[in-house]
Design a protein around this motif. Structure first.
Motif, PDB file in Angstrom:
ATOM      1  N   GLY A 103       0.658  -1.131  -0.018  1.00  0.00           N
ATOM      2  CA  GLY A 103      -0.065   0.046   0.085  1.00  0.00           C
ATOM      3  C   GLY A 103       0.990   1.225   0.173  1.00  0.00           C
ATOM      4  N   ALA A 104       0.107   2.466  -0.134  1.00  0.00           N
ATOM      5  CA  ALA A 104       0.992   3.605  -0.147  1.00  0.00           C
ATOM      6  C   ALA A 104       1.390   3.960   1.249  1.00  0.00           C
ATOM      7  CB  ALA A 104      -0.136   4.853  -0.725  1.00  0.00           C
ATOM      8  N   THR A 105       0.640   3.548   2.160  1.00  0.00           N
ATOM      9  CA  THR A 105       1.078   3.985   3.622  1.00  0.00           C
ATOM     10  C   THR A 105       2.439   3.254   3.914  1.00  0.00           C
ATOM     11  OG1 THR A 105      -1.178   3.625   4.146  1.00  0.00           O
ATOM     12  CG2 THR A 105       0.279   3.903   6.038  1.00  0.00           C
ATOM     13  N   TYR A 129      -3.253  13.977   5.349  1.00  0.00           N
ATOM     14  CA  TYR A 129      -3.362  12.632   5.517  1.00  0.00           C
ATOM     15  C   TYR A 129      -2.860  12.336   6.983  1.00  0.00           C
ATOM     16  CZ  TYR A 129      -3.877   7.482   4.887  1.00  0.00           C
ATOM     17  OH  TYR A 129      -3.851   6.090   4.934  1.00  0.00           O
ATOM     18  N   TYR A 132       1.252  11.072   7.826  1.00  0.00           N
ATOM     19  CA  TYR A 132       2.591  11.730   7.585  1.00  0.00           C
ATOM     20  C   TYR A 132       3.249  11.981   8.791  1.00  0.00           C
ATOM     21  CZ  TYR A 132       0.159  12.655   2.915  1.00  0.00           C
ATOM     22  OH  TYR A 132      -0.361  12.410   1.873  1.00  0.00           O
ATOM     23  N   ASN A 174       0.519  16.141  -1.763  1.00  0.00           N
ATOM     24  CA  ASN A 174      -0.506  15.142  -2.056  1.00  0.00           C
ATOM     25  C   ASN A 174      -1.419  15.955  -3.037  1.00  0.00           C
ATOM     26  OD1 ASN A 174      -3.537  14.282  -0.051  1.00  0.00           O
ATOM     27  ND2 ASN A 174      -2.558  13.140  -1.798  1.00  0.00           N
ATOM     28  N   ASN A 178      -6.523  14.708  -0.420  1.00  0.00           N
ATOM     29  CA  ASN A 178      -7.228  14.389   0.843  1.00  0.00           C
ATOM     30  C   ASN A 178      -7.143  15.182   1.923  1.00  0.00           C
ATOM     31  OD1 ASN A 178      -8.847  13.002   2.666  1.00  0.00           O
ATOM     32  ND2 ASN A 178      -7.413  11.197   2.709  1.00  0.00           N
ATOM     33  N   ASP A 206       2.639  12.063  -3.022  1.00  0.00           N
ATOM     34  CA  ASP A 206       1.618  11.166  -2.576  1.00  0.00           C
ATOM     35  C   ASP A 206       0.370  11.588  -3.556  1.00  0.00           C
ATOM     36  OD1 ASP A 206      -0.876   9.655  -1.579  1.00  0.00           O
ATOM     37  OD2 ASP A 206      -0.410  10.299   0.423  1.00  0.00           O
ATOM     38  N   VAL A 208      -1.995   9.108  -4.626  1.00  0.00           N
ATOM     39  CA  VAL A 208      -2.893   7.865  -4.740  1.00  0.00           C
ATOM     40  C   VAL A 208      -4.072   8.145  -5.479  1.00  0.00           C
ATOM     41  CG1 VAL A 208      -1.957   6.656  -2.561  1.00  0.00           C
ATOM     42  CG2 VAL A 208      -3.764   8.212  -2.358  1.00  0.00           C
ATOM     43  N   TYR A 209      -4.550   9.369  -5.499  1.00  0.00           N
ATOM     44  CA  TYR A 209      -5.835   9.655  -6.386  1.00  0.00           C
ATOM     45  C   TYR A 209      -5.710   9.889  -8.010  1.00  0.00           C
ATOM     46  CZ  TYR A 209      -7.693   9.374  -1.736  1.00  0.00           C
ATOM     47  OH  TYR A 209      -7.801   8.883  -0.348  1.00  0.00           O
ATOM     48  N   SER A 237      -1.398   3.723  -5.182  1.00  0.00           N
ATOM     49  CA  SER A 237      -1.819   2.813  -4.594  1.00  0.00           C
ATOM     50  C   SER A 237      -2.898   2.124  -5.882  1.00  0.00           C
ATOM     51  CB  SER A 237      -2.683   3.336  -3.501  1.00  0.00           C
ATOM     52  OG  SER A 237      -3.538   2.350  -2.822  1.00  0.00           O
ATOM     53  N   LYS A 240      -6.781   2.115  -4.341  1.00  0.00           N
ATOM     54  CA  LYS A 240      -7.565   3.329  -4.756  1.00  0.00           C
ATOM     55  C   LYS A 240      -8.155   3.048  -6.293  1.00  0.00           C
ATOM     56  CE  LYS A 240      -6.744   5.508  -1.025  1.00  0.00           C
ATOM     57  NZ  LYS A 240      -7.795   5.416   0.065  1.00  0.00           N
ATOM     58  N   LYS A 248      -4.059  -3.706  -0.089  1.00  0.00           N
ATOM     59  CA  LYS A 248      -2.932  -2.872   0.517  1.00  0.00           C
ATOM     60  C   LYS A 248      -1.752  -3.294  -0.503  1.00  0.00           C
ATOM     61  CE  LYS A 248      -2.697  -0.733   3.724  1.00  0.00           C
ATOM     62  NZ  LYS A 248      -3.055   0.778   3.516  1.00  0.00           N
TER      63      LYS A 248
HETATM   64  C1  LIG Z   1      -3.694  10.734   0.762  1.00  0.00           C
HETATM   65  C2  LIG Z   1      -3.658   9.323   1.144  1.00  0.00           C
HETATM   66  N1  LIG Z   1      -2.523   8.654   0.984  1.00  0.00           N
HETATM   67  C3  LIG Z   1      -2.229   7.147   1.150  1.00  0.00           C
HETATM   68  C4  LIG Z   1      -3.443   6.568   1.479  1.00  0.00           C
HETATM   69  C5  LIG Z   1      -3.240   5.078   1.870  1.00  0.00           C
HETATM   70  O1  LIG Z   1      -3.139   4.353   0.667  1.00  0.00           O
HETATM   71  P1  LIG Z   1      -3.075   2.644   1.025  1.00  0.00           P
HETATM   72  O2  LIG Z   1      -4.710   2.131   1.208  1.00  0.00           O
HETATM   73  O3  LIG Z   1      -2.523   2.241  -0.515  1.00  0.00           O
HETATM   74  O4  LIG Z   1      -2.051   2.450   2.056  1.00  0.00           O
HETATM   75  C6  LIG Z   1      -4.613   7.003   1.675  1.00  0.00           C
HETATM   76  C7  LIG Z   1      -6.056   6.257   1.754  1.00  0.00           C
HETATM   77  O5  LIG Z   1      -6.711   6.734   2.291  1.00  0.00           O
HETATM   78  C8  LIG Z   1      -4.949   8.599   1.216  1.00  0.00           C
HETATM   79  O6  LIG Z   1      -6.121   9.158   1.388  1.00  0.00           O
END
Ligand SMILES: Cc1ncc(COP(=O)(O)O)c(C=O)c1O
Length: 389
Positions: A103-105, A129, A132, A174, A178, A206, A208-209, A237, A240, A248
């Motif tokens: 996952g991105a996290t 988010y 961070y 980002n 978000n 970041d 992811v979107y 990610s 998403k 993940k």
């Molecule tokens: C801005 C942002 N970065 C990262 C993530 C996490 O992504 P992942 O589920 O792939 O870890 C999210 C998920 O809500 C997000 O909104």
């Protein structure tokens, strides 16, 4: 054993004393308890393409169940590199510049652990988010918060310039954003590149979107800007993009020297990411239509949701990208954002997230965030309830 002896668990000093239960868990729990429509946490309530599930099944049944290479399944890294090149015109070498992550996290945490030394500063644009700041703290770094412009949530380059110091190691960017649903422009990226030119500051982007940008605008990946790409970690990610947040699986794209350091931490952090999902994603992403069609898919949902909200007393903020829609509720209530969202969940039956939780200091603007990655009928039910206020 002597029953009178009490075994004591040693007390530990928390590495993250400020962190408690997240608002997402709290609101989801409250939504469940009150039978509320959950537009709080950001995940779809519809399923992914069955072809993707079939591809996982096929991978598992054909024996692809053991450790993959540490950096990710080669076909998937090749697919990611091809996609980035096709969309943003920058070629990353799948061997030395693309890494598959949990996952991105995890990608963001690993990028921070790999680059931030104790005492280093990392610029975080607020609202942000929630992972961070704790990531920076775990690395021994210091988060330097720079607010996005109030009202518009656009980057304030004067404020970012003022926050840069000789200790600044990185800035987190980002876009689409978000929670505000704003999208950076090419001009924003040009200004960021100009600002960072005389520095050694890295960018953790970041994205992811990336496939949720609306109204004909394009996603401004840092990969489109060669000067920024040279100093950036790009994080994305599959959760998403393909409606599989629970899988993940994500990835990191970065120049080889940065990737080398990233992989040193990744190796002892997760080591590898699950094999069958990687093979399935590699097969599925060979067809670009799912990601190319995603903006239209979500734009329709956004428009449906906005048209419904227009009939309520909420004031709509723009939603340029991501699957979030922020609303100003000041015409309805002057309660704090947390109180309002809890009331909305309990009494109206729709869960939302207070924007204040995306600010370290809990800044109050009377704004709540809804997620519209939901079935049309879920959105219709939410609108019906919100219209009663
Ligand atoms: C801005 C942002 N970065 C990262 C993530 C996490 O992504 P992942 O589920 O792939 O870890 C999210 C998920 O809500 C997000 O909104």
């Amino acid at each position: 054993m002597n029953a009178s002896i009490e075994f004591v668990t040693p007390r530990i000093e928390s590495r993250l004393p400020q962190v408690g239960t997240t608002i997402f868990t709290v609101m989801s729990g409250l939504a469940l308890q009150h039978g509320a429509v959950n537009l709080g946490q950001g995940f779809p309530d519809f399923d992914c393409d069955p072809k993707l599930v079939d591809a996982v099944d096929q991978a598992m049944r054909s024996g692809l169940n053991q450790y993959p290479p540490m950096t990710g399944v080669p076909a998937l890294r090749e697919g990611i590199a091809a996609k980035i090149e096709a969309l943003y015109g920058h070629r990353y070498d799948p061997g030395s510049e693309i890494t598959v992550t949990a996952g991105a996290t995890q990608a963001i945490l690993t990028a921070i652990l790999a680059t931030v030394h104790p005492g280093d500063e990392v610029i975080v644009l607020e609202p942000s988010y929630d992972s961070y700041e704790p990531n920076i703290v775990l690395a021994g770094g210091k988060a330097v918060h720079v607010p996005l412009d109030a009202g518009t949530f656009r980057p304030n380059f004067g404020a970012i310039a003022a926050a840069l110091s000789p200790r600044t190691r990185a800035i987190l960017v980002n876009t689409p954003h978000n929670p505000s649903a704003t999208v950076w422009t090419a001009e924003d990226m040009r200004r960021l590149a100009e600002l960072l030119r005389p520095t050694n500051v890295l960018v953790i982007a970041d994205e992811v979107y990336e496939h949720m940008v609306y109204d004909g605008a394009q996603h401004e990946s840092v990969a489109r800007n060669p000067e920024l790409a040279a100093r950036s970690f790009i994080v994305s990610s599959f959760g998403k993009t393909y409606h599989v947040t629970g899988w993940k699986v994500g990835y990191l794209a970065a120049p080889a020297t940065l990737t080398t350091e990233f992989r040193k931490v990744h190796q002892f952090n997760v080591f590898t990411v699950n094999t069958p999902m990687q093979h399935a994603l590699a097969a599925y992403m060979a067809d670009p239509r799912p990601h190319l069609e995603l903006p239209a898919f979500y734009q329709r949902k956004r428009d449906l949701f906005r048209a419904g909200l227009a009939k309520t007393r909420f004031k709509l903020l723009p939603s340029e990208g991501s699957y979030f829609q922020c609303v100003d509720y000041s015409a309805i209530s002057d309660a704090s954002e947390i109180d309002f969202c809890q009331w909305l969940t309990r009494e109206v039956g729709v869960a939302a997230i207070p924007l204040s939780v995306f600010y370290r200091g809990g800044f109050e603007q009377r704004i709540a965030r809804f997620c519209f990655a939901k079935k049309d009928e879920t959105l219709a039910l939410a609108i019906e309830r919100l219209a009663r206020i």
